[in-house]
Motif scaffolding. Structure first.
Motif: not given
Length: 233
Positions: A101-126
């Protein structure tokens, strides 16, 4: 006769319960009816609102799927439809949404300890952002076309016949309408104006012929028109 009396009495007494339980002639059957459901409407928000659901991405931790709400191109909400059942994912999701919501894009950092989920989240968001952009380009909103519309007043010219001034409406660079703000009060001018406007819409410029019998007005019209075109930029 004395022996017959008790029999009659007992007979009458035996009929009393029957009379008491006979339905009255005025009784009616009441049917239970189910009340009609009240009508409810689900609003997607503003007229430019669009809800996009991503495809499911399967990871080694579990499936990831998003539902993203856009207002135009702005991301207004993100909902996780599927996510790994893991404490680290549960803790990571609110951070990912807040960053989105802050970045208004999928260009966000992964969350430490949840890298796999973060990457899938960003791909799905994009993917949802791309789908929303395609929808917006395929059917531009009315407000977008209105935003490109502009009305410009041409210069006011004084002639020996009277003042002449036009008002021109543009949609982008296209002339969509011409209105006379001032014109000579003369029958030849009245007859010439519709011809001049029609020629302008056809030529999309001030390079049009003068109208016979209304040369002075025609020349002033073309000058005012050109000024409006130049002012449009």
């Amino acid at each position: 006769m004395k022996r017959a009396i008790p029999v009659v009495v007992l007979s009458i007494a035996g009929l009393v319960p029957v009379w008491l339980y006979q339905p009255s002639a005025g009784s009616s059957t009441v049917q239970a009816t189910t009340p009609a459901p009240s009508s409810t409407s689900s609003s997607s928000g503003s007229s430019g609102s669009n809800v996009v659901t991503s495809s499911t991405i399967n990871t080694e931790k579990g499936p990831v799927q998003l539902q993203v709400t856009f207002d135009g191109t702005k991301i207004t909400a993100v909902k996780m439809l599927q996510q790994p059942d893991h404490p680290q994912t549960t803790a990571a999701v609110p951070k990912l949404v807040a960053e989105t919501l802050q970045a208004q894009s999928a260009d966000i950092d992964t969350v430490s300890g949840a890298t796999i989920t973060s990457e899938a989240y960003k791909k799905s968001l994009q993917a949802t952002i791309d789908d929303n952009a395609k929808t917006a380009s395929a059917s531009p909103s009315a407000s977008a076309s209105e935003a490109s519309s502009r009305t410009v007043d041409g210069s006011a010219l004084s002639t020996e016949k009277g003042p002449v001034q036009v008002q021109v409406t543009f949609s982008g660079t296209k002339i969509t309408a011409v209105k006379m703000l001032q014109q000579p009060d003369h029958p030849q001018t009245t007859a010439a104006v519709p011809v001049l406007v029609a020629e302008t819409l056809k030529a999309q410029s001030a390079d049009i012929d003068t109208v016979s019998g209304a040369t002075i007005t025609s020349e002033a019209y073309k000058e005012s028109l050109q000024a409006a075109i130049d002012a449009r930029g």
